[in-house]
Structure formats: C-alpha cells, structure tokens
Motif scaffolding. Structure first.
Motif, short mmCIF file in Angstrom:
data_model
loop_
_atom_site.label_atom_id
_atom_site.label_comp_id
_atom_site.label_asym_id
_atom_site.label_seq_id
_atom_site.Cartn_x
_atom_site.Cartn_y
_atom_site.Cartn_z
N ALA A 18 0.82 -1.22 0.00
CA ALA A 18 0.00 0.00 0.00
C ALA A 18 0.85 1.26 0.00
N GLN A 19 2.11 1.15 0.34
CA GLN A 19 2.99 2.32 0.30
C GLN A 19 3.33 2.66 -1.15
N ALA A 20 3.67 1.65 -1.95
CA ALA A 20 4.04 1.88 -3.35
C ALA A 20 2.83 2.08 -4.25
N ALA A 21 1.71 1.43 -3.91
CA ALA A 21 0.52 1.49 -4.77
C ALA A 21 -0.73 1.74 -3.92
N PRO A 22 -0.82 2.92 -3.31
CA PRO A 22 -1.93 3.18 -2.38
C PRO A 22 -3.32 3.14 -3.02
N GLU A 23 -3.48 3.76 -4.18
CA GLU A 23 -4.79 3.78 -4.84
C GLU A 23 -5.19 2.39 -5.32
N THR A 24 -4.21 1.66 -5.86
CA THR A 24 -4.47 0.32 -6.37
C THR A 24 -4.86 -0.61 -5.24
N CYS A 25 -4.13 -0.58 -4.15
CA CYS A 25 -4.44 -1.45 -3.00
C CYS A 25 -5.80 -1.09 -2.41
N ALA A 26 -6.11 0.19 -2.28
CA ALA A 26 -7.40 0.61 -1.76
C ALA A 26 -8.54 0.14 -2.67
N ASN A 27 -8.33 0.23 -3.97
CA ASN A 27 -9.31 -0.21 -4.95
C ASN A 27 -9.54 -1.72 -4.83
N PHE A 28 -8.45 -2.50 -4.76
CA PHE A 28 -8.53 -3.96 -4.64
C PHE A 28 -9.27 -4.33 -3.35
N ALA A 32 -12.79 -6.34 -2.79
CA ALA A 32 -12.82 -7.52 -1.93
C ALA A 32 -13.85 -7.35 -0.81
N ASP A 33 -13.82 -6.21 -0.14
CA ASP A 33 -14.76 -5.94 0.96
C ASP A 33 -16.21 -5.96 0.49
N ASP A 34 -16.45 -5.51 -0.73
CA ASP A 34 -17.81 -5.48 -1.29
C ASP A 34 -18.29 -6.86 -1.75
#
Length: 165
Positions: A18-28, A32-34
């Motif tokens: 999440a440090q290198a790819a914050p938007e991508t990890c949040a999106n993934f 997943a949560d949904d």
C-alpha cells in the motif's frame, strides 16, 4: 496489507504494498470488501505468462465495475514471478477490478515511460504462499469461450478474497 484468495484449487496469500501502490491497493480492498470477487473465476490462464481474474462469473458474464483508477505502474515495483498487477485495456488508466498474477518475470509489462505503449501494468503486491496453487491453476486445460481465448475448460473459482491491514 495482506490478501487471501480462496480458490477451488486452494489458497493463495499475498502481501500488498500500500505504500508503493496506495490507490491500487485501496481499490482492490474495496472490491474484496464489497464481495465483488466472490464466485468469480480466473478467466484467462496462459502458461509461462500469467493467470487473470476478478471480472467474470463462471458463465463468462462480465461483472459491473466502479470507475477506473489511476495507473500506478511507475511505483518501482516490477512484474516479477509471483507478483500481482492490475489488468487493463490498451488505455493506461483503464484498470478497474481485474488483476493478474505473473507466472514468470514479465519485464515487458513494467513501466518504461508515460506513452500508452510504455506505461506498463501496476504491480501492487507479491505472493507469499500458495505457489503450488498458482502452478496448479496455470496448468489447467483452456480453450475458446465466445470471443475469449485462454479460458479454463472447467471454471477455476475465486470463492473469496479477504484483505486485511
């Protein structure tokens, strides 16, 4: 962040960056949560390349997605064997829910420049367990399904994806 992908072939565990790819990890994580990934399939399996999932049901119906996200391919992470990256169209900033796990190092998918052809595919994590499961999935028989190629003859189910901090 950690992600657990439970499949019909076993469990794959990932460490997400999440440090290198914050938007991508949040999106993934949001998908997943949904529950978006529950009961989808790995719909594209190409030996010695990658396995792709996150967008289709077992009968090859594409699931609706949210808006696309910014491509974070310039984050320094590479498309090495075992890494997870966002799938997209030829447009650099077109990723939504689909992802792939690299079976080998695919450096031609890495960010080279900001042109459409050089932008690359955003890596956002790496496999930490389940290499045997990935290998099993990569060896399934595939064929054509309508306009889609490299589709497993028997669906490889993604039963769930759970992302934790």
């Amino acid at each position: 962040m950690k992600a657990t992908i439970t499949t019909s072939h076993g469990v794959i565990e990932l460490e997400l960056d999440a440090q290198a790819a914050p938007e991508t990890c949040a999106n993934f994580k949001r998908y997943a949560d949904d529950g978006h990934y529950d009961q989808t399939i790995f719909h594209r399996v190409i030996p010695n390349f990658m396995i792709q999932g996150g967008g289709f049901t077992a009968d090859m119906n594409q699931k609706p997605t949210r808006d696309t996200i910014k491509n974070e391919a310039a984050n320094g992470l590479k498309n090495t064997a075992g890494s997870i990256a966002m799938a997209r169209t030829s447009a650099p900033h077109s990723a939504s829910s689909q992802f792939f796990i690299n079976l080998i190092s695919n450096d031609f998918l890495d960010h080279r420049d900001t042109s459409d052809s050089g932008f690359g595919y955003a890596v956002f994590g790496t496999t930490v367990a389940g290499d045997d499961v990935i290998k099993k999935i990569s060896g399934v028989e595939t064929g054509q399904h309508g306009p889609h190629g490299d589709v497993p003859s028997e669906p490889v189910m993604i039963e769930s994806i759970v992302v934790t901090d």
